[in-house]
Design an enzyme around this catalytic site. Structure first.
Site, mmCIF file in Angstrom:
data_model
loop_
_atom_site.group_PDB
_atom_site.id
_atom_site.type_symbol
_atom_site.label_atom_id
_atom_site.label_comp_id
_atom_site.label_asym_id
_atom_site.label_seq_id
_atom_site.Cartn_x
_atom_site.Cartn_y
_atom_site.Cartn_z
ATOM 1 N N GLN A 76 2.869 27.882 23.823
ATOM 2 C CA GLN A 76 2.550 26.886 24.849
ATOM 3 C C GLN A 76 3.782 26.009 25.091
ATOM 4 O O GLN A 76 4.230 25.288 24.195
ATOM 5 C CB GLN A 76 1.378 25.988 24.441
ATOM 6 C CG GLN A 76 0.992 25.077 25.622
ATOM 7 C CD GLN A 76 0.005 23.982 25.302
ATOM 8 O OE1 GLN A 76 0.247 23.176 24.415
ATOM 9 N NE2 GLN A 76 -1.094 23.925 26.037
ATOM 10 N N TYR A 117 1.338 15.129 30.838
ATOM 11 C CA TYR A 117 2.714 15.526 30.563
ATOM 12 C C TYR A 117 3.450 15.905 31.865
ATOM 13 O O TYR A 117 2.889 15.825 32.948
ATOM 14 C CB TYR A 117 2.743 16.639 29.512
ATOM 15 C CG TYR A 117 2.052 16.194 28.235
ATOM 16 C CD1 TYR A 117 2.359 14.942 27.676
ATOM 17 C CD2 TYR A 117 1.073 16.945 27.620
ATOM 18 C CE1 TYR A 117 1.714 14.490 26.529
ATOM 19 C CE2 TYR A 117 0.422 16.500 26.469
ATOM 20 C CZ TYR A 117 0.747 15.269 25.942
ATOM 21 O OH TYR A 117 0.110 14.809 24.818
ATOM 22 N N ARG A 169 -2.492 26.112 31.586
ATOM 23 C CA ARG A 169 -3.615 25.293 31.122
ATOM 24 C C ARG A 169 -3.756 24.056 32.009
ATOM 25 O O ARG A 169 -2.777 23.334 32.226
ATOM 26 C CB ARG A 169 -3.371 24.850 29.682
ATOM 27 C CG ARG A 169 -4.565 24.098 29.117
ATOM 28 C CD ARG A 169 -4.440 23.855 27.644
ATOM 29 N NE ARG A 169 -5.741 24.049 27.029
ATOM 30 C CZ ARG A 169 -6.214 23.333 26.009
ATOM 31 N NH1 ARG A 169 -5.471 22.386 25.476
ATOM 32 N NH2 ARG A 169 -7.407 23.562 25.512
HETATM 33 C C1 FMN Z 1 -5.081 17.934 16.475
HETATM 34 C C2 FMN Z 1 -5.108 18.330 17.936
HETATM 35 C C3 FMN Z 1 -3.908 18.606 18.584
HETATM 36 C C4 FMN Z 1 -3.912 19.036 19.925
HETATM 37 N N1 FMN Z 1 -2.715 19.390 20.520
HETATM 38 C C5 FMN Z 1 -2.726 19.996 21.749
HETATM 39 C C6 FMN Z 1 -1.535 20.576 22.290
HETATM 40 O O1 FMN Z 1 -0.450 20.596 21.677
HETATM 41 N N2 FMN Z 1 -1.622 21.146 23.514
HETATM 42 C C7 FMN Z 1 -2.799 21.171 24.229
HETATM 43 O O2 FMN Z 1 -2.828 21.708 25.349
HETATM 44 N N3 FMN Z 1 -3.941 20.652 23.712
HETATM 45 C C8 FMN Z 1 -3.946 20.092 22.499
HETATM 46 N N4 FMN Z 1 -5.119 19.641 21.945
HETATM 47 C C9 FMN Z 1 -6.400 19.848 22.661
HETATM 48 C C10 FMN Z 1 -7.086 21.125 22.175
HETATM 49 O O3 FMN Z 1 -6.348 22.283 22.584
HETATM 50 C C11 FMN Z 1 -8.527 21.255 22.751
HETATM 51 O O4 FMN Z 1 -8.462 21.162 24.157
HETATM 52 C C12 FMN Z 1 -9.463 20.163 22.221
HETATM 53 O O5 FMN Z 1 -9.406 20.070 20.804
HETATM 54 C C13 FMN Z 1 -10.920 20.441 22.650
HETATM 55 O O6 FMN Z 1 -11.371 21.695 22.164
HETATM 56 P P1 FMN Z 1 -12.375 21.774 20.891
HETATM 57 O O7 FMN Z 1 -13.600 20.983 21.274
HETATM 58 O O8 FMN Z 1 -12.663 23.218 20.697
HETATM 59 O O9 FMN Z 1 -11.671 21.123 19.740
HETATM 60 C C14 FMN Z 1 -5.143 19.164 20.628
HETATM 61 C C15 FMN Z 1 -6.337 18.841 19.964
HETATM 62 C C16 FMN Z 1 -6.328 18.454 18.645
HETATM 63 C C17 FMN Z 1 -7.655 18.173 17.936
#
Ligand code: FMN
Length: 352
Positions: free
Chosen positions: A97, A179, A226
């Site tokens: 990514q 971003y 995304r």
């Molecule tokens: C610790 C953490 C770090 C994340 N870092 C990113 C990232 O680097 N890039 C991104 O697009 N989303 C990031 N997200 C968002 C996740 O990809 C995802 O959209 C979010 O956790 C919701 O999905 P879930 O309910 O399955 O956790 C992050 C989420 C968490 C919890």
């Protein structure tokens, strides 16, 4: 179709439809080089149909958070090669990514000589964690000139070349969460009066050019994007996200992308999933707060080709097997999410 059936997204062949969502975990070393524990962490999760890496900076300017990795120098490429080799050896697939944070940055978290840049010189409201100064205000960004924009798009191109050299199966453009790409798309952060600002066509130009540059390197079917229309994260606002994303997706759909990755956000004023289906009906990965049953239902109905899971993968490296067995899920420790050490990273055990 069920969650455990195979899937082809462009050139990407997945063995199942449980995708690991991108998650920043702040475990990179000095000079934004991936560490050994990152090799183990991703290899442990290789039974996902596809791993989407944590956000990786395409340039030093693109860094903004503590201990996040890059893909712009030889040491980084060598270290990522070890990650992808371990994932492949365990039977997995992995895309990188590409995440350029633009104005969502502190100079404390970036190497000397790098800059914080944005479409317009508007400071993001809020604070960001730094090791040197604790919570710090976001940097005032410098507005990019036209030459600088061409250079940033070239950074995405070069990072895609590097991703390919490092053995990634493809790349994903991070185009949400406030971003740089989202800063170009949105009226609140983009107040330019040249070819990259103003009309919806102009505000979408940066993202479409970056995608085209990435596709030109990796070929059709290896680049994803995304999005999360209506997402206000990191002080983002757009007067009409529905219109912005309709234009963006209509044109992005012509670029032969592997997939569109959509975060749902019912509070954002746009039906993100419906919008994604309109333009990327058979190539849609959906995300945010799905559980096993809801994910099975959206795959079975054809609403989505695959579902990305973030938080569940943190404490369940064998999430796919647990879903298959309908086993209980372990809970993650939120205190170690970005803590930097080994604890709370590679030490969550599989069930057996
Ligand atoms: C610790 C953490 C770090 C994340 N870092 C990113 C990232 O680097 N890039 C991104 O697009 N989303 C990031 N997200 C968002 C996740 O990809 C995802 O959209 C979010 O956790 C919701 O999905 P879930 O309910 O399955 O956790 C992050 C989420 C968490 C919890």
């Amino acid at each position: 179709m069920d969650l455990f059936s195979g899937l082809t997204l462009g050139q990407l062949k997945l063995t199942n439809r449980v995708v690991m969502a991108p998650m920043t975990r702040s475990r990179a070393g000095s000079d934004a080089v991936p560490t050994d524990m990152m090799v183990d962490y991703y290899a442990q999760r290789a039974s996902a149909g596809l791993i989407i890496s944590e956000g990786i900076a395409p340039s030093a300017d693109g860094l903004g958070y503590c201990r996040t990795p890059g893909l712009y120098n030889a040491d980084q490429v060598a270290a990522w090669t070890r990650v992808t080799a371990a994932v492949h050896a365990a039977g997995g697939k992995m895309v990188a990514q590409l995440m350029h944070v633009g104005r969502v940055a502190s100079h404390h978290n970036k190497p000397a000589g790098s800059e914080t840049i944005a479409p317009s010189a508007i400071v993001a409201r809020g604070e960001i964690y730094t090791e040197q100064a604790g919570m710090a205000p976001f940097d005032p960004p410098r507005a990019l000139g036209l030459d600088d924009i061409a250079a940033v798009i070239d950074d995405y191109r070069r990072a895609t070349v590097n991703a390919s050299a490092a053995g990634f199966d493809g790349v994903e453009l991070h185009c949400t969460s406030g971003y740089l790409p989202a800063q170009f798309l949105s009226t609140g952060t983009n107040q330019r009066s040249d070819a990259y600002g103003g009309s919806v066509e102009n505000r979408c130009r940066f993202v479409l050019e970056a995608l085209a540059a990435m596709v030109a390197v990796d070929g059709p079917g290896r680049v994803g994007m995304r999005i999360c229309p209506g997402n206000p994260f990191n002080d983002l606002s757009d007067e009409n996200p529905q219109e912005t994303f309709e234009y963006l997706l209509e044109h992005a759909a012509r670029l032969d992308l592997a997939y569109l990755h959509v975060i749902r956000m019912p509070t954002g004023g746009v039906d993100n999933i419906a919008l994604g289906q309109r333009f990327f009906g058979d190539r849609l990965i959906v995300n945010d707060s799905y559980d096993r049953d809801e994910a099975s239902a959206v795959v079975a109905s054809g609403e989505a080709a695959a579902v990305a899971f973030g938080r569940p993968f943190i404490a369940n490296p064998d999430l796919v097997e647990r879903f298959r067995d309908n086993a209980a899920l372990a809970k993650m420790d939120t205190r170690t999410l970005y803590a930097g050490g080994a604890q709370g990273y590679c030490d969550y055990p599989p069930l057996t």
